[in-house]
Design a protein around this motif. Structure first.
Motif, PDB file in Angstrom:
ATOM      1  N   LEU A 181       0.833  -1.199   0.000  1.00 42.69           N
ATOM      2  CA  LEU A 181       0.000   0.000   0.000  1.00 42.69           C
ATOM      3  C   LEU A 181       0.874   1.257   0.000  1.00 42.69           C
ATOM      4  CD1 LEU A 181      -2.774  -1.124   2.501  1.00 42.69           C
ATOM      5  CD2 LEU A 181      -3.046  -0.711   0.042  1.00 42.69           C
ATOM      6  N   ALA A 182       1.882   1.274   0.868  1.00 45.03           N
ATOM      7  CA  ALA A 182       2.773   2.433   0.908  1.00 45.03           C
ATOM      8  C   ALA A 182       3.483   2.620  -0.421  1.00 45.03           C
ATOM      9  CB  ALA A 182       3.784   2.271   2.046  1.00 45.03           C
ATOM     10  N   ALA A 183       3.942   1.523  -1.024  1.00 48.16           N
ATOM     11  CA  ALA A 183       4.675   1.607  -2.281  1.00 48.16           C
ATOM     12  C   ALA A 183       3.822   2.157  -3.409  1.00 48.16           C
ATOM     13  CB  ALA A 183       5.209   0.224  -2.655  1.00 48.16           C
ATOM     14  N   ALA A 184       2.536   1.843  -3.397  1.00 45.94           N
ATOM     15  CA  ALA A 184       1.657   2.233  -4.502  1.00 45.94           C
ATOM     16  C   ALA A 184       1.409   3.732  -4.565  1.00 45.94           C
ATOM     17  CB  ALA A 184       0.332   1.496  -4.391  1.00 45.94           C
ATOM     18  N   PHE A 185       1.604   4.438  -3.449  1.00 42.15           N
ATOM     19  CA  PHE A 185       1.299   5.869  -3.427  1.00 42.15           C
ATOM     20  C   PHE A 185       2.522   6.740  -3.148  1.00 42.15           C
ATOM     21  CE2 PHE A 185      -2.613   3.628  -2.519  1.00 42.15           C
ATOM     22  CZ  PHE A 185      -3.552   4.309  -3.278  1.00 42.15           C
ATOM     23  N   ASP A 220      -9.582   3.841  -6.721  1.00 45.27           N
ATOM     24  CA  ASP A 220      -9.350   2.782  -7.703  1.00 45.27           C
ATOM     25  C   ASP A 220      -7.994   2.120  -7.476  1.00 45.27           C
ATOM     26  OD1 ASP A 220     -11.702   3.811  -8.691  1.00 45.27           O
ATOM     27  OD2 ASP A 220     -10.816   4.662 -10.500  1.00 45.27           O
ATOM     28  N   ARG A 221      -6.976   2.936  -7.252  1.00 48.80           N
ATOM     29  CA  ARG A 221      -5.626   2.405  -7.076  1.00 48.80           C
ATOM     30  C   ARG A 221      -5.530   1.572  -5.797  1.00 48.80           C
ATOM     31  NH1 ARG A 221      -0.660   6.437  -6.672  1.00 48.80           N
ATOM     32  NH2 ARG A 221      -1.900   7.449  -8.287  1.00 48.80           N
ATOM     33  N   PHE A 222      -6.126   2.049  -4.720  1.00 53.61           N
ATOM     34  CA  PHE A 222      -6.114   1.302  -3.460  1.00 53.61           C
ATOM     35  C   PHE A 222      -6.752  -0.071  -3.667  1.00 53.61           C
ATOM     36  CE2 PHE A 222      -7.229   0.039   0.773  1.00 53.61           C
ATOM     37  CZ  PHE A 222      -6.316   0.664   1.624  1.00 53.61           C
ATOM     38  N   LEU A 223      -7.905  -0.075  -4.323  1.00 52.42           N
ATOM     39  CA  LEU A 223      -8.584  -1.341  -4.594  1.00 52.42           C
ATOM     40  C   LEU A 223      -7.748  -2.247  -5.493  1.00 52.42           C
ATOM     41  CD1 LEU A 223     -12.315  -0.304  -5.142  1.00 52.42           C
ATOM     42  CD2 LEU A 223     -11.457  -1.903  -3.426  1.00 52.42           C
ATOM     43  N   ALA A 224      -7.057  -1.661  -6.470  1.00 52.04           N
ATOM     44  CA  ALA A 224      -6.219  -2.462  -7.364  1.00 52.04           C
ATOM     45  C   ALA A 224      -5.102  -3.148  -6.590  1.00 52.04           C
ATOM     46  CB  ALA A 224      -5.642  -1.582  -8.471  1.00 52.04           C
ATOM     47  N   VAL A 225      -4.530  -2.461  -5.608  1.00 48.15           N
ATOM     48  CA  VAL A 225      -3.496  -3.077  -4.766  1.00 48.15           C
ATOM     49  C   VAL A 225      -4.087  -4.254  -3.991  1.00 48.15           C
ATOM     50  CG1 VAL A 225      -1.904  -2.714  -2.847  1.00 48.15           C
ATOM     51  CG2 VAL A 225      -2.170  -0.942  -4.587  1.00 48.15           C
ATOM     52  N   LEU A 226      -5.305  -4.087  -3.468  1.00 47.29           N
ATOM     53  CA  LEU A 226      -5.941  -5.184  -2.732  1.00 47.29           C
ATOM     54  C   LEU A 226      -6.206  -6.376  -3.646  1.00 47.29           C
ATOM     55  CD1 LEU A 226      -8.485  -3.488  -0.308  1.00 47.29           C
ATOM     56  CD2 LEU A 226      -6.008  -3.735  -0.136  1.00 47.29           C
ATOM     57  N   LEU A 227      -6.615  -6.119  -4.870  1.00 51.42           N
ATOM     58  CA  LEU A 227      -6.854  -7.210  -5.807  1.00 51.42           C
ATOM     59  C   LEU A 227      -5.558  -7.962  -6.109  1.00 51.42           C
ATOM     60  CD1 LEU A 227      -9.325  -5.464  -8.282  1.00 51.42           C
ATOM     61  CD2 LEU A 227      -9.874  -7.258  -6.635  1.00 51.42           C
ATOM     62  N   ARG A 228      -4.470  -7.216  -6.263  1.00 46.48           N
ATOM     63  CA  ARG A 228      -3.187  -7.875  -6.503  1.00 46.48           C
ATOM     64  C   ARG A 228      -2.724  -8.652  -5.273  1.00 46.48           C
ATOM     65  NH1 ARG A 228       0.757  -4.097 -10.258  1.00 46.48           N
ATOM     66  NH2 ARG A 228      -0.475  -4.262 -12.169  1.00 46.48           N
ATOM     67  N   ALA A 229      -3.002  -8.114  -4.087  1.00 44.71           N
ATOM     68  CA  ALA A 229      -2.655  -8.832  -2.857  1.00 44.71           C
ATOM     69  C   ALA A 229      -3.439 -10.137  -2.759  1.00 44.71           C
ATOM     70  CB  ALA A 229      -2.926  -7.945  -1.642  1.00 44.71           C
ATOM     71  N   ALA A 230      -4.726 -10.083  -3.116  1.00 45.62           N
ATOM     72  CA  ALA A 230      -5.545 -11.300  -3.096  1.00 45.62           C
ATOM     73  C   ALA A 230      -5.043 -12.303  -4.127  1.00 45.62           C
ATOM     74  CB  ALA A 230      -7.010 -10.944  -3.358  1.00 45.62           C
ATOM     75  N   ASP A 231      -4.609 -11.818  -5.294  1.00 47.48           N
ATOM     76  CA  ASP A 231      -4.025 -12.705  -6.305  1.00 47.48           C
ATOM     77  C   ASP A 231      -2.768 -13.391  -5.759  1.00 47.48           C
ATOM     78  OD1 ASP A 231      -5.963 -12.063  -8.165  1.00 47.48           O
ATOM     79  OD2 ASP A 231      -4.725 -10.597  -9.227  1.00 47.48           O
ATOM     80  N   TRP A 232      -1.911 -12.604  -5.122  1.00 45.26           N
ATOM     81  CA  TRP A 232      -0.663 -13.138  -4.563  1.00 45.26           C
ATOM     82  C   TRP A 232      -0.962 -14.204  -3.511  1.00 45.26           C
ATOM     83  CZ3 TRP A 232       0.942 -12.928   0.546  1.00 45.26           C
ATOM     84  CH2 TRP A 232       2.267 -13.313   0.796  1.00 45.26           C
ATOM     85  N   ALA A 233      -1.971 -13.950  -2.690  1.00 45.54           N
ATOM     86  CA  ALA A 233      -2.301 -14.861  -1.594  1.00 45.54           C
ATOM     87  C   ALA A 233      -2.686 -16.245  -2.101  1.00 45.54           C
ATOM     88  CB  ALA A 233      -3.437 -14.272  -0.755  1.00 45.54           C
ATOM     89  N   ASP A 256       1.715  -2.000 -15.645  1.00 44.32           N
ATOM     90  CA  ASP A 256       2.477  -0.906 -15.044  1.00 44.32           C
ATOM     91  C   ASP A 256       1.581   0.157 -14.404  1.00 44.32           C
ATOM     92  OD1 ASP A 256       4.882  -2.033 -15.958  1.00 44.32           O
ATOM     93  OD2 ASP A 256       4.562  -1.157 -17.942  1.00 44.32           O
ATOM     94  N   ALA A 257       0.293  -0.125 -14.275  1.00 44.63           N
ATOM     95  CA  ALA A 257      -0.618   0.903 -13.773  1.00 44.63           C
ATOM     96  C   ALA A 257      -0.449   1.149 -12.280  1.00 44.63           C
ATOM     97  CB  ALA A 257      -2.062   0.509 -14.074  1.00 44.63           C
ATOM     98  N   VAL A 258      -0.136   0.093 -11.527  1.00 44.76           N
ATOM     99  CA  VAL A 258       0.090   0.220 -10.087  1.00 44.76           C
ATOM    100  C   VAL A 258       1.570   0.008  -9.831  1.00 44.76           C
ATOM    101  CG1 VAL A 258      -0.488  -0.678  -7.798  1.00 44.76           C
ATOM    102  CG2 VAL A 258      -2.212  -0.661  -9.605  1.00 44.76           C
ATOM    103  N   PRO A 259       2.258   0.938  -9.154  1.00 44.38           N
ATOM    104  CA  PRO A 259       3.697   0.798  -8.919  1.00 44.38           C
ATOM    105  C   PRO A 259       4.036  -0.533  -8.276  1.00 44.38           C
ATOM    106  CG  PRO A 259       2.954   2.977  -8.282  1.00 44.38           C
ATOM    107  CD  PRO A 259       1.721   2.190  -8.622  1.00 44.38           C
ATOM    108  N   ALA A 260       5.158  -1.083  -8.680  1.00 45.82           N
ATOM    109  CA  ALA A 260       5.579  -2.373  -8.146  1.00 45.82           C
ATOM    110  C   ALA A 260       5.831  -2.269  -6.651  1.00 45.82           C
ATOM    111  CB  ALA A 260       6.844  -2.833  -8.861  1.00 45.82           C
TER     112      ALA A 260
END
Length: 352
Positions: A30-34, A234-247, A332-336
């Motif tokens: 979350l911190a990295a994304a913003f 939108d970006r916050f939610l996108a990070v959560l979706l990627r976190a759920a994918d990783w999990a 590349d839409a959400v920072p790594a």
């Protein structure tokens, strides 16, 4: 950034339960994304002294994302707070009815005529009481009964330390016949108390009988942030979706994070969360989940927990999640994320 009202801090709060927010916070994503925009992302549980931690319940902080129990979220909305529902998860969290050793209560039907513990906490919204009431209501309904077929016993919780401490003490004293508990700490509390499981609510076939504070669990945001900076939502939610994918591919790591989030040991986590929990962290706003949340809202209104009825479909806004899915799919839409970022502080275990 397209918004003229960009905040310098975004806040998040989550309950000590399985959430994509907890996963993303632990990994530092979350911190990295913003960070590139100079926006800090902070946990409400780590707020400086004097900060409004009550916002976990009231959601009165405009820059706050909340992923937690539905009782406080519905309560805040019913009191007029301008929140929006932007996601729901459904995670089985081992809801059980406990009884004293040797009790004849061994099924939901056996709860008929029994004394059921209803805790009473001196807090603005007594979600503990609501959870117990709804847990017993679901169990009784599964056997064709209602709350009027049992004896509801008030159990004052003030002065007791630990989750379900007052109810389990009443059970040991023989003042009640059954206690509702849920989650990882409940597994450990039941073992310490020597209580036995009479009803496994997670095994009830109808999900309507398992609806409670965490099923379904809402993800909410304040309307003010959504109006002023929708791209941040939108970006916050996108990070959560990627976190759920990783999990999905990291069950061991998810179990570790759950231990930190819940404050429970490996036995408590393993006993509370079914195999496959790591694959169930994606939020959605599907019609079945909205319908189940509507059942919960109606029940909470009928039992006097909500000031006003909440129209679930009016509350829900599917657009941020729709946009976030597109964003999460763009490479590349959400920072790594930063792999070795410092994990966020875990939530206090008194806020399921």
């Amino acid at each position: 950034m397209t918004s003229a009202h960009v905040p310098d801090t975004l806040w998040f709060t989550r309950c000590p339960v399985p959430t994509a927010t907890g996963i993303a916070a632990d990994r530092g994503w979350l911190a990295a994304a913003f960070a590139a925009d100079g926006i800090a992302v902070r946990s409400l549980q780590d707020a400086e002294p004097g900060a409004d931690r009550a916002a976990h319940y009231t959601h009165a902080l405009p820059g706050l994302f909340r992923e937690g129990g539905n009782v406080p979220a519905l309560w805040a909305r019913s009191r007029g707070e301008r929140t929006r529902l932007i996601g729901l998860t459904w995670i089985e969290e081992r809801q059980t009815v406990l009884v004293a050793p040797g009790s004849p209560v061994r099924s939901a039907a056996d709860l008929r005529g029994r004394r059921l513990a209803l805790p009473r906490h001196p807090i603005a919204i007594d979600f503990w009481r609501a959870m117990a009431l709804r847990g017993f209501e679901g169990a009784l309904a599964s056997a064709g009964y209602g709350l009027t077929d049992a004896v509801l016993v008030d159990v004052p919780a003030e002065g007791h330390r630990g989750q379900w401490a007052a109810e389990l003490a009443a059970l040991r004293r023989g003042e009640v016949d059954a206690v509702y508990v849920k989650g990882a700490l409940a597994v450990e509390a039941a073992r310490r108390a020597g209580a036995e499981v009479a009803v496994e609510l997670d095994e009830l076939p109808d999900p309507a009988h398992r609806v409670n504070n965490g099923t379904p669990r809402p993800l909410t945001v304040h309307q003010e942030l959504l109006d002023r900076s929708p791209e941040l939502v939108d970006r916050f939610l996108a990070v959560l979706l990627r976190a759920a994918d990783w999990a999905v591919g990291e069950p061991a790591e998810v179990a570790r994070i759950l231990g930190a989030e819940t404050g429970a040991g490996p036995e408590g986590v393993a006993g509370a969360y079914r195999d496959g929990t790591h694959r169930t962290l994606h939020p959605d706003l599907s019609a079945p989940r909205l319908d189940l949340l509507a059942r919960q809202a109606a029940a909470l209104t009928a039992h006097g927990f909500l000031d006003e009825a909440v129209d679930i479909r009016e509350w829900a806004d599917p657009e941020p999640l729709r946009r976030a899915r597109l964003l999460a799919a763009a490479p590349d839409a959400v920072p790594a994320p930063t792999p070795d970022a410092a994990p966020a502080p875990v939530p206090e275990p008194s806020h399921p």
